[in-house]
Design an enzyme around this catalytic site. Structure first.
Site, PDB file in Angstrom:
ATOM      1  N   ASP A 482       0.836  -1.212   0.000  1.00 36.76           N
ATOM      2  CA  ASP A 482       0.000   0.000   0.000  1.00 36.76           C
ATOM      3  C   ASP A 482       0.870   1.261   0.000  1.00 36.76           C
ATOM      4  O   ASP A 482       2.093   1.194   0.232  1.00 36.76           O
ATOM      5  CB  ASP A 482      -0.890  -0.043   1.256  1.00 36.76           C
ATOM      6  CG  ASP A 482      -2.237   0.638   1.068  1.00 36.76           C
ATOM      7  OD1 ASP A 482      -2.330   1.499   0.176  1.00 36.76           O
ATOM      8  OD2 ASP A 482      -3.168   0.320   1.824  1.00 36.76           O
ATOM      9  N   ASP A 548     -10.717   2.127  -3.468  1.00 40.47           N
ATOM     10  CA  ASP A 548     -11.292   1.816  -2.159  1.00 40.47           C
ATOM     11  C   ASP A 548     -12.808   1.855  -2.208  1.00 40.47           C
ATOM     12  O   ASP A 548     -13.467   1.520  -1.227  1.00 40.47           O
ATOM     13  CB  ASP A 548     -10.798   2.815  -1.102  1.00 40.47           C
ATOM     14  CG  ASP A 548      -9.475   2.365  -0.500  1.00 40.47           C
ATOM     15  OD1 ASP A 548      -9.063   1.231  -0.793  1.00 40.47           O
ATOM     16  OD2 ASP A 548      -8.869   3.149   0.243  1.00 40.47           O
TER      17      ASP A 548
HETATM   18  C1  DGJ Z   1      -5.953   1.734   1.730  1.00 38.67           C
HETATM   19  C2  DGJ Z   1      -6.300   0.517   0.937  1.00 38.67           C
HETATM   20  O1  DGJ Z   1      -6.776   0.864  -0.309  1.00 38.67           O
HETATM   21  C3  DGJ Z   1      -7.301  -0.319   1.720  1.00 38.67           C
HETATM   22  O2  DGJ Z   1      -7.721  -1.413   0.965  1.00 38.67           O
HETATM   23  C4  DGJ Z   1      -6.670  -0.751   3.010  1.00 38.67           C
HETATM   24  O3  DGJ Z   1      -5.593  -1.615   2.746  1.00 38.67           O
HETATM   25  C5  DGJ Z   1      -6.202   0.471   3.790  1.00 38.67           C
HETATM   26  N1  DGJ Z   1      -5.389   1.337   3.006  1.00 38.67           N
HETATM   27  C6  DGJ Z   1      -5.447   0.037   5.016  1.00 38.67           C
HETATM   28  O4  DGJ Z   1      -4.890   1.088   5.680  1.00 38.67           O
END
Ligand code: DGJ
Length: 772
Positions: A482, A548
């Site tokens: 991430d 997301d």
């Molecule tokens: C952003 C990601 O896109 C989510 O899927 C998740 O992993 C969060 N970060 C976790 O902090």
């Protein structure tokens, strides 16, 4: 001028499949080179002493003679205008004012005293390696050495024609002169014809990635410059220019992508003389790249695709990515990601229970997300300390991993290697490792976090060693990598120098090093959702997280446009909770799953909250994905122009055209949903296909089959859940003498069927199977 009407049938006959069998050619004359592959042709003017230029880039020109090739150079030469240079203007691969290009130069920079600002680079040598094999099959590699001896600059450009007809370019600039050369930008360009009048690129933000925007080409620049230090949710992503009104299947389109995960540029520029270029490269800060005598700068790869219609442009990217040796296989495991199920609540029993429920559904990979390390109990602390938390995980991760593996599932783990919370051990011990412009202050936080400078060797080694330790101590198949913030004031704190260029390269090094050390390890590129989706990161990762926002209505568009560059198997696509966590909208399982089906399918839902009926329905969708993934991840992508944004039809047609799976979606209420037509392009014109409606789980809301289907009351294809219903209906139809819905590929593409009726935010799947 309006586009010639392309019927769905003619679009089908232009299918990409036909181009795969096109001849590969290379022909060289004294001053020109012609290359063609997969239906794309490119003619380069390689006159000694001049900047190489593209005289033609478009559909394959067939066989040419040397004389014809030289004539093409003349035919493409612009007559010198009054009050312009006395030589014909030339738009080179690195456009320069010395050649009469008075737009933005491709190479910008200069020496400490300001000299060297206007190079006149000319070709001194070139080599062609035809059919050079590499990890992605054959390609033609043209290497061009350019020099401006007087100013002490040398550039080596590589222009490749890849097996799917994609053009890929990169350049190396070397300072051969005395003193430093300060590079400002290195932007490579391809010319497009003046009838390319319309731009399509992308904007966006968190939870709304890759939002398309269309605008006319005007004199001046359409410059999309990324200054976020990561690819960005609003990256131009793929910059298209094409004939006005181009669609998925019609109009010539030229597109360019800069394959880089740091700052980058995408440009369309038209001069007042009408010359138009499509250009791309890295974005640099002043002083970021200073080359001492003998030092070099290497540009990122810039990809370019030509096609008739957007589908062909996309298919060239998909076909090339799929041909790479390191490309994933079609068995993309059904994935459960626990993020939206538990967030930071890492309770072992709860996580094991989730694994049990996932296994019951047929899930094949389980991913533990953020929150397993250091003091990371929420997003305020602990980020950057890659050590399993002893508070939350007194016995380490092993009890969960063993439980997951006991079910035969793979195990994946979340990292965010480039980030730290100020409240973390690493930030406290090494404040100088945080990116910034001075030791006097820190940049503003974003999601309560700062960026760790991996360009500092000690910081890099620290993160790498902590990650290696976790990966060695645990049985981990997959990393979700991430990157949750934009980079601002991103420099070396101790010197104040800019560092986004070095940071991007250090991230690539770390990815490469881990991949090498842990063969078979898969890595997902995630960045606050879909803010790191580019071909630079995809050289070393195996999937991207699209967004997301898992709301299927939003994902219909985000997935569709992400797919313009990235094939379905590399796009993470999940079934989330019925009430979307980012929009609050409510959706049926059918709609959520039919949307996720066209991607690397997963689940991100607290399954404790699913009813028995929902679990049963979801199980059917998981099975359908497993049955169809081979088709989805090898077939040609087709998106159908229906002329109405309230409905959508897209599908995948098998490479041998033996079958196809389409999805028809009602996005909102409209007349088209009652009286429109669905066409099925891409099949073999003369073969005959049976059309079936697939209804795994519950029927979509408001579904009324189109009349052709209702002759068999919407013939249901058999799925595990509807086998009894299927038998019953079939027996009934047989008794009534109802025949199958079998027509030729040409007819399905030209006549199509009237739309089934659906309530908004519902999808129905249609399968076409060739009958002998
Ligand atoms: C952003 C990601 O896109 C989510 O899927 C998740 O992993 C969060 N970060 C976790 O902090």
């Amino acid at each position: 001028m309006p586009l010639a009407r392309t019927t769905h049938a003619t679009a089908a006959s232009r299918s990409f499949r036909a181009f795969r069998s096109c001849a590969t050619r290379a022909l060289e004359s004294e001053r020109a080179l012609y290359l063609s592959r997969a239906g794309v042709g490119i003619v380069l003017d390689l006159t000694e002493g001049r900047m190489p230029a593209v005289a033609y880039w478009g559909s394959d020109l067939g066989d040419l003679t040397r004389d014809e090739l030289d004539l093409i150079l003349d035919a493409a030469t612009v007559a010198p205008n009054q009050n312009a240079l006395d030589i014909p203007p030339r738009t080179g691969l690195l456009p320069q004012d010395a050649d009469g290009w008075l737009g933005e130069p491709g190479l910008l920079g200069g020496r400490d005293n300001g000299s060297g600002f206007a190079p006149r680079l000319g070709l001194v040598a070139h080599t062609l390696r035809q059919n050079a094999p590499d990890g992605s099959g054959e390609k033609d590699v043209l290497s061009l050495t350019l020099e401006d001896a007087a100013l002490g600059l040398e550039v080596v450009l590589a222009l490749e024609l890849l097996n799917s007809g994609l053009v890929r370019m990169r350049g190396t600039l070397t300072n051969r002169g005395e003193g430093n050369y300060r590079l400002q930008s290195f932007t490579m360009a391809l010319p497009v014809p003046s009838e390319a009048n319309e731009i399509l690129d992308f904007a966006g933000r968190w939870t709304r990635e890759r939002e398309p925007q269309r605008l006319p080409v005007r004199v001046g620049q359409h410059l999309r410059e990324n200054r976020r230090g990561r690819t960005g949710a609003d990256s131009a992503f793929l910059m298209h220019v094409g004939e006005r009104g181009f669609t998925y299947s019609s109009g010539e389109v030229w597109a360019l992508h800069t394959g880089f995960s740091g700052q980058h540029r995408h440009v369309v520029e038209r001069t007042s003389a009408g010359e138009t270029i499509l250009a791309g490269g890295e974005g640099l800060f002043a002083g970021e790249v200073v080359l001492a005598h003998g030092e070099s700068y290497e540009s990122p790869d810039v990809y370019a695709s030509h096609g008739v219609g957007l589908d062909e442009v996309a298919q060239r990217f998909h076909a090339w990515l799929r041909s790479r040796e390191n490309h994933v296989d079609t068995n993309r495991p059904v994935t459960l990601n626990v993020w939206e199920a538990v967030y930071f609540d890492h309770d072992l029993d709860r996580l094991k229970d989730l694994a049990d429920r996932a296994a019951e559904l047929g899930v094949e990979r389980y991913v533990l997300d953020d929150g397993w390390f250091g003091d990371r109990r929420d997003d305020y602390a602990g980020l950057g300390d890659w050590v399993v938390s002893t508070d939350m995980w007194p016995n380490g991760l092993t009890p969960l991993i063993e439980h997951v593996k006991g079910h035969g599932m793979q195990f994946g783990l979340w990292f965010e290697p480039e980030m730290v919370n100020e409240d973390s051990a690493v930030a406290r011990e090494h404040p100088e490792w945080i990116m910034g412009t001075t030791m006097q202050r820190l940049p503003e936080q974003s999601r309560h976090q700062q960026v760790l400078n991996l360009a500092i060797p000690e910081a890099y080694a620290h993160v790498r060693d902590q990650m290696v330790q976790v990966l060695e101590a645990n049985d981990i198949d997959y990393i979700k990598w991430d990157h949750n913030r934009d980079l601002i004031e991103a420099g070396f704190r101790e010197t104040g120098q800019p560092a986004t260029h070095a940071q991007t390269l250090a991230t690539y090094r770390l990815l490469d090093e881990l991949k090498e050390r842990f063969p078979g390890l898969e890595i997902e590129s995630c960045s606050s959702g879909g803010a790191r989706v580019d071909l630079g990161v995809l050289e070393r990762t195996d999937r991207v997280w699209v967004s997301d926002c898992i709301d299927p209505l939003e994902r219909q568009m985000m997935n569709r446009w992400t797919n313009q560059l990235i094939p379905l198997e590399l796009m993470g696509s999940h079934v989330a909770s019925g009430a979307s966590h980012t929009t609050g909208r409510l959706h049926s399982i059918g709609y959520r799953a039919a949307t996720a089906l066209f991607g690397h399918f997963g689940i991100e839902w607290d399954l404790r909250l699913a009813t028995d009926e929902e679990m049963a329905e979801l199980r059917e969708w998981v099975q359908l994905y497993k049955d169809e993934r081979d088709l989805l991840f090898t077939g040609d992508r087709v998106r159908v122009d229906l002329g109405d944004d309230s409905i959508a039809l897209h599908g995948v047609v098998a490479r041998d055209a033996s079958r196809a799976l389409f999805a028809f979606t009602a996005l909102s209420r409209s007349d088209a949903n009652q009286t429109g037509r669905l066409y099925f392009p891409g099949l073999d014109d003369d073969a005959r296909y049976r059309l079936e409606v697939l209804v795994p789980g519950a029927k979509p809301s408001g579904y009324v089959p189109s009349p052709v289907m209702s002759s068999a009351s919407g013939v249901l294809a058999p799925t595990p859940g509807n086998a009894r219903e299927y038998e019953r209906l079939n027996a009934e139809f047989k008794a009534r003498g109802v025949t199958d819905q079998v027509l030729s590929g040409r007819t399905w593409a030209s006549v199509g069927i009237t739309t089934p009726i659906l309530n908004p935010e519902n999808t129905v799947l249609l399968r076409l199977t060739r009958v002998n």
